[in-house]
Each structure stands twice: as C-alpha cells, then as structure tokens.
Motif scaffolding. Structure first.
Motif, PDB file in Angstrom:
ATOM      1  N   LYS A 118       0.836  -1.212   0.000  1.00  0.00           N
ATOM      2  CA  LYS A 118       0.000   0.000   0.000  1.00  0.00           C
ATOM      3  C   LYS A 118       0.868   1.259   0.000  1.00  0.00           C
ATOM      4  O   LYS A 118       0.664   2.168  -0.787  1.00  0.00           O
ATOM      5  CB  LYS A 118      -0.908   0.006   1.228  1.00  0.00           C
ATOM      6  CG  LYS A 118      -1.773   1.234   1.337  1.00  0.00           C
ATOM      7  CD  LYS A 118      -2.639   1.194   2.579  1.00  0.00           C
ATOM      8  CE  LYS A 118      -3.470   2.453   2.669  1.00  0.00           C
ATOM      9  NZ  LYS A 118      -4.224   2.534   3.889  1.00  0.00           N
ATOM     10  N   THR A 119       1.854   1.302   0.909  1.00  0.00           N
ATOM     11  CA  THR A 119       2.666   2.505   1.071  1.00  0.00           C
ATOM     12  C   THR A 119       4.138   2.148   0.984  1.00  0.00           C
ATOM     13  O   THR A 119       4.593   1.164   1.559  1.00  0.00           O
ATOM     14  CB  THR A 119       2.405   3.143   2.455  1.00  0.00           C
ATOM     15  OG1 THR A 119       1.012   3.351   2.626  1.00  0.00           O
ATOM     16  CG2 THR A 119       3.121   4.458   2.611  1.00  0.00           C
ATOM     17  N   ILE A 120       4.860   2.990   0.271  1.00  0.00           N
ATOM     18  CA  ILE A 120       6.307   2.852   0.158  1.00  0.00           C
ATOM     19  C   ILE A 120       6.900   4.160   0.677  1.00  0.00           C
ATOM     20  O   ILE A 120       6.573   5.236   0.192  1.00  0.00           O
ATOM     21  CB  ILE A 120       6.768   2.650  -1.313  1.00  0.00           C
ATOM     22  CG1 ILE A 120       5.927   1.589  -2.026  1.00  0.00           C
ATOM     23  CG2 ILE A 120       8.254   2.366  -1.371  1.00  0.00           C
ATOM     24  CD1 ILE A 120       5.942   0.236  -1.403  1.00  0.00           C
ATOM     25  N   PHE A 134       7.052   0.027  -7.792  1.00  0.00           N
ATOM     26  CA  PHE A 134       5.758   0.024  -7.097  1.00  0.00           C
ATOM     27  C   PHE A 134       4.813   1.052  -7.738  1.00  0.00           C
ATOM     28  O   PHE A 134       4.413   2.043  -7.107  1.00  0.00           O
ATOM     29  CB  PHE A 134       5.953   0.347  -5.608  1.00  0.00           C
ATOM     30  CG  PHE A 134       6.962  -0.522  -4.926  1.00  0.00           C
ATOM     31  CD1 PHE A 134       6.623  -1.813  -4.521  1.00  0.00           C
ATOM     32  CD2 PHE A 134       8.269  -0.079  -4.699  1.00  0.00           C
ATOM     33  CE1 PHE A 134       7.554  -2.621  -3.896  1.00  0.00           C
ATOM     34  CE2 PHE A 134       9.198  -0.884  -4.082  1.00  0.00           C
ATOM     35  CZ  PHE A 134       8.855  -2.160  -3.681  1.00  0.00           C
ATOM     36  N   PRO A 135       4.397   0.821  -8.984  1.00  0.00           N
ATOM     37  CA  PRO A 135       3.573   1.812  -9.692  1.00  0.00           C
ATOM     38  C   PRO A 135       2.185   1.993  -9.072  1.00  0.00           C
ATOM     39  O   PRO A 135       1.585   3.069  -9.212  1.00  0.00           O
ATOM     40  CB  PRO A 135       3.485   1.265 -11.116  1.00  0.00           C
ATOM     41  CG  PRO A 135       3.771  -0.197 -10.994  1.00  0.00           C
ATOM     42  CD  PRO A 135       4.669  -0.356  -9.805  1.00  0.00           C
ATOM     43  N   ASP A 136       1.663   0.977  -8.374  1.00  0.00           N
ATOM     44  CA  ASP A 136       0.313   1.053  -7.821  1.00  0.00           C
ATOM     45  C   ASP A 136       0.300   1.416  -6.332  1.00  0.00           C
ATOM     46  O   ASP A 136      -0.761   1.364  -5.696  1.00  0.00           O
ATOM     47  CB  ASP A 136      -0.401  -0.290  -8.003  1.00  0.00           C
ATOM     48  CG  ASP A 136      -0.541  -0.663  -9.475  1.00  0.00           C
ATOM     49  OD1 ASP A 136      -0.647   0.261 -10.310  1.00  0.00           O
ATOM     50  OD2 ASP A 136      -0.503  -1.869  -9.779  1.00  0.00           O
ATOM     51  N   SER A 137       1.429   1.775  -5.767  1.00  0.00           N
ATOM     52  CA  SER A 137       1.524   2.071  -4.333  1.00  0.00           C
ATOM     53  C   SER A 137       1.657   3.570  -4.106  1.00  0.00           C
ATOM     54  O   SER A 137       2.063   4.316  -4.993  1.00  0.00           O
ATOM     55  CB  SER A 137       2.743   1.379  -3.729  1.00  0.00           C
ATOM     56  OG  SER A 137       2.683  -0.022  -3.940  1.00  0.00           O
ATOM     57  N   ASP A 138       1.304   3.992  -2.889  1.00  0.00           N
ATOM     58  CA  ASP A 138       1.535   5.375  -2.481  1.00  0.00           C
ATOM     59  C   ASP A 138       3.008   5.506  -2.125  1.00  0.00           C
ATOM     60  O   ASP A 138       3.497   4.826  -1.224  1.00  0.00           O
ATOM     61  CB  ASP A 138       0.699   5.745  -1.249  1.00  0.00           C
ATOM     62  CG  ASP A 138      -0.802   5.705  -1.530  1.00  0.00           C
ATOM     63  OD1 ASP A 138      -1.196   5.968  -2.684  1.00  0.00           O
ATOM     64  OD2 ASP A 138      -1.565   5.429  -0.585  1.00  0.00           O
ATOM     65  N   VAL A 139       3.707   6.376  -2.813  1.00  0.00           N
ATOM     66  CA  VAL A 139       5.138   6.577  -2.559  1.00  0.00           C
ATOM     67  C   VAL A 139       5.300   7.872  -1.774  1.00  0.00           C
ATOM     68  O   VAL A 139       4.930   8.945  -2.248  1.00  0.00           O
ATOM     69  CB  VAL A 139       5.942   6.623  -3.873  1.00  0.00           C
ATOM     70  CG1 VAL A 139       7.406   6.907  -3.601  1.00  0.00           C
ATOM     71  CG2 VAL A 139       5.781   5.320  -4.651  1.00  0.00           C
ATOM     72  N   LEU A 140       5.834   7.732  -0.567  1.00  0.00           N
ATOM     73  CA  LEU A 140       6.044   8.886   0.316  1.00  0.00           C
ATOM     74  C   LEU A 140       7.540   9.064   0.545  1.00  0.00           C
ATOM     75  O   LEU A 140       8.272   8.091   0.649  1.00  0.00           O
ATOM     76  CB  LEU A 140       5.350   8.656   1.664  1.00  0.00           C
ATOM     77  CG  LEU A 140       3.870   8.277   1.614  1.00  0.00           C
ATOM     78  CD1 LEU A 140       3.386   7.896   3.015  1.00  0.00           C
ATOM     79  CD2 LEU A 140       3.057   9.442   1.067  1.00  0.00           C
ATOM     80  N   GLY A 147      18.608   5.791   2.304  1.00  0.00           N
ATOM     81  CA  GLY A 147      18.546   4.817   1.223  1.00  0.00           C
ATOM     82  C   GLY A 147      17.721   3.629   1.663  1.00  0.00           C
ATOM     83  O   GLY A 147      17.486   3.420   2.845  1.00  0.00           O
ATOM     84  N   GLY A 148      17.259   2.868   0.668  1.00  0.00           N
ATOM     85  CA  GLY A 148      16.417   1.722   0.997  1.00  0.00           C
ATOM     86  C   GLY A 148      14.957   2.137   1.051  1.00  0.00           C
ATOM     87  O   GLY A 148      14.573   3.187   0.540  1.00  0.00           O
ATOM     88  N   LEU A 149      14.137   1.297   1.696  1.00  0.00           N
ATOM     89  CA  LEU A 149      12.715   1.579   1.710  1.00  0.00           C
ATOM     90  C   LEU A 149      12.018   0.958   2.911  1.00  0.00           C
ATOM     91  O   LEU A 149      12.538   0.048   3.542  1.00  0.00           O
ATOM     92  CB  LEU A 149      12.077   1.065   0.424  1.00  0.00           C
ATOM     93  CG  LEU A 149      12.086  -0.449   0.174  1.00  0.00           C
ATOM     94  CD1 LEU A 149      11.008  -0.793  -0.819  1.00  0.00           C
ATOM     95  CD2 LEU A 149      13.420  -0.908  -0.358  1.00  0.00           C
ATOM     96  N   GLU A 150      10.852   1.498   3.181  1.00  0.00           N
ATOM     97  CA  GLU A 150       9.977   0.965   4.223  1.00  0.00           C
ATOM     98  C   GLU A 150       8.636   0.749   3.537  1.00  0.00           C
ATOM     99  O   GLU A 150       8.113   1.648   2.878  1.00  0.00           O
ATOM    100  CB  GLU A 150       9.846   2.000   5.347  1.00  0.00           C
ATOM    101  CG  GLU A 150       8.913   1.591   6.452  1.00  0.00           C
ATOM    102  CD  GLU A 150       8.811   2.676   7.521  1.00  0.00           C
ATOM    103  OE1 GLU A 150       7.681   2.888   8.001  1.00  0.00           O
ATOM    104  OE2 GLU A 150       9.841   3.298   7.867  1.00  0.00           O
ATOM    105  N   VAL A 151       8.082  -0.462   3.669  1.00  0.00           N
ATOM    106  CA  VAL A 151       6.821  -0.777   2.980  1.00  0.00           C
ATOM    107  C   VAL A 151       5.758  -1.191   3.995  1.00  0.00           C
ATOM    108  O   VAL A 151       6.075  -1.760   5.034  1.00  0.00           O
ATOM    109  CB  VAL A 151       7.019  -1.890   1.924  1.00  0.00           C
ATOM    110  CG1 VAL A 151       7.943  -1.437   0.819  1.00  0.00           C
ATOM    111  CG2 VAL A 151       7.531  -3.166   2.544  1.00  0.00           C
ATOM    112  N   THR A 152       4.507  -0.874   3.647  1.00  0.00           N
ATOM    113  CA  THR A 152       3.371  -1.261   4.489  1.00  0.00           C
ATOM    114  C   THR A 152       2.375  -1.981   3.590  1.00  0.00           C
ATOM    115  O   THR A 152       2.070  -1.517   2.480  1.00  0.00           O
ATOM    116  CB  THR A 152       2.704  -0.020   5.120  1.00  0.00           C
ATOM    117  OG1 THR A 152       3.703   0.749   5.781  1.00  0.00           O
ATOM    118  CG2 THR A 152       1.631  -0.406   6.109  1.00  0.00           C
ATOM    119  N   GLY A 153       1.857  -3.118   4.085  1.00  0.00           N
ATOM    120  CA  GLY A 153       0.924  -3.925   3.312  1.00  0.00           C
ATOM    121  C   GLY A 153      -0.437  -3.257   3.159  1.00  0.00           C
ATOM    122  O   GLY A 153      -0.753  -2.268   3.840  1.00  0.00           O
ATOM    123  N   ILE A 154      -1.263  -3.811   2.278  1.00  0.00           N
ATOM    124  CA  ILE A 154      -2.597  -3.287   1.979  1.00  0.00           C
ATOM    125  C   ILE A 154      -3.435  -3.181   3.250  1.00  0.00           C
ATOM    126  O   ILE A 154      -4.118  -2.190   3.479  1.00  0.00           O
ATOM    127  CB  ILE A 154      -3.323  -4.185   0.939  1.00  0.00           C
ATOM    128  CG1 ILE A 154      -2.535  -4.240  -0.362  1.00  0.00           C
ATOM    129  CG2 ILE A 154      -4.751  -3.744   0.705  1.00  0.00           C
ATOM    130  CD1 ILE A 154      -2.586  -2.992  -1.199  1.00  0.00           C
TER     131      ILE A 154
END
Length: 189
Positions: A118-120, A134-140, A147-154
């Motif tokens: 859901k969120t990147i 992640f074209p379909d995710s909210d990128v914040l 560097g790197g990323l934090e992701v949250t599921g739907i």
C-alpha cells in the motif's frame, strides 16, 4: 674472736651478701632487660604484622577503587565513542548511494515478500526508482531515510523496514565491538 676479727668477719660476710645481692640484682636486671627486649620484639612483630595487614588492606581498597574508577571512565569513554562512531556511521550512509545504488535498491526490493504494498516510504532522491518498482503504491518521501525503503501492506498489518538506517541499527551490535577493538589497538601501541 676479737672485736677486730668480728668486724672483719661481719665485713666479709656483708661483702659476700652484698656481692650476692648485687649479683642477684644484676641477674634480675639482665632477665628483666631480656624479657623487655623479647616483649618489644614480639610487640614489634605484632605491630608489623598488623601494620602490614593494614597496609595490604588499604592497598587493596585503593586498587579496587582505582579499578572501579578506571572501569567507569573507560565505560563513559566507550559510550561517548560509541555515540560518536554511530553518528559518523549514520552520516556516512548517504555515501552508499554513490555507486551502483540502482542495484542496491533492486536487491532491497527483491528481499521483500511478493505481495501488493500500500505505502512505500523512501528517501526523497528515490521517487523515480520506487515508482518503477511500485507503480500502484503510495510513494512517500522521508528525509530521515538515506537509502532503501519501508513498505506497508494493503491491510497495514505488515510493515517491513529495509532502510540503510535499520540495517545499520541491526548490524551495529556486531560492528561496535570491532570498531572499539580497532581503536584500542591503534591507541594502545
């Protein structure tokens, strides 16, 4: 026996008694002196033993206090050094972006379990690359991420933090002792 003979006999007997008394007195004085010397020696030995024991006890107290102070000072220095080194390490994370960062980001994405996110949350510099993956995710963007990323599921039940900062945090427990050891070796020679 005449008067003169009596006087001489009394004198002789008196001299003998005086001599015997004097010898007995000298023997007693010698015995008292020997006892005094013996008592002084015993007392000196006892006081030396007590003195040595007190000195040893005081030395142990001083050494123990010194060891405790040394431990406190070293602990404080190591804590300060740890904080300083951690600050340097955090500030250095941005340098990991210099060469081949696209490959690094790709590796971090590949470590995620396959699912819709859901969120990147990413570094402000990673907007373009994150939208590619992640074209379909909210990128914040987050200035606290280098560097790197934090992701949250739907369903927001799953959250994975795979940032440089989190990886440093996990590795720091193993890195710090090695860094401290290197510093000790460098400055103890």
């Amino acid at each position: 026996m005449g008067y003169r003979e009596l006087i001489d006999a009394l004198r002789k007997e008196g001299d003998e008694k005086v001599s015997a008394i004097w010898l007995a007195a000298e023997d007693e004085v010698r015995r008292i002196r020997e006892e005094a010397i013996e008592t002084i020696e015993k007392t000196r030995e006892e006081y030396n033993s007590i003195h040595s024991s007190l000195i040893k006890e005081k030395m142990e107290d001083i050494l123990s206090e010194s060891a405790n102070r040394e431990k406190t000072i070293r602990g404080s220095a190591e804590k300060g050094m740890s904080e300083h080194l951690h600050g340097i390490a955090v500030r250095s994370l941005r340098h990991l972006r210099n060469e081949g960062y696209g490959n690094v980001f790709d590796t971090l994405v590949q470590e995620l379990p396959p699912q819709k996110w859901k969120t990147i949350r990413i570094s402000p510099e990673d907007g373009k690359i994150a939208r590619k993956y992640f074209p379909d995710s909210d990128v914040l963007t987050d200035d606290q991420i280098s560097g790197g990323l934090e992701v949250t599921g739907i369903d927001s039940m799953i959250r994975i933090v795979n940032t440089f900062e989190k990886r440093l945090e996990r590795a720091w427990i193993e890195l710090l002792p090695e860094l401290i050891k290197e510093i000790h070796c460098k400055f103890s020679n």
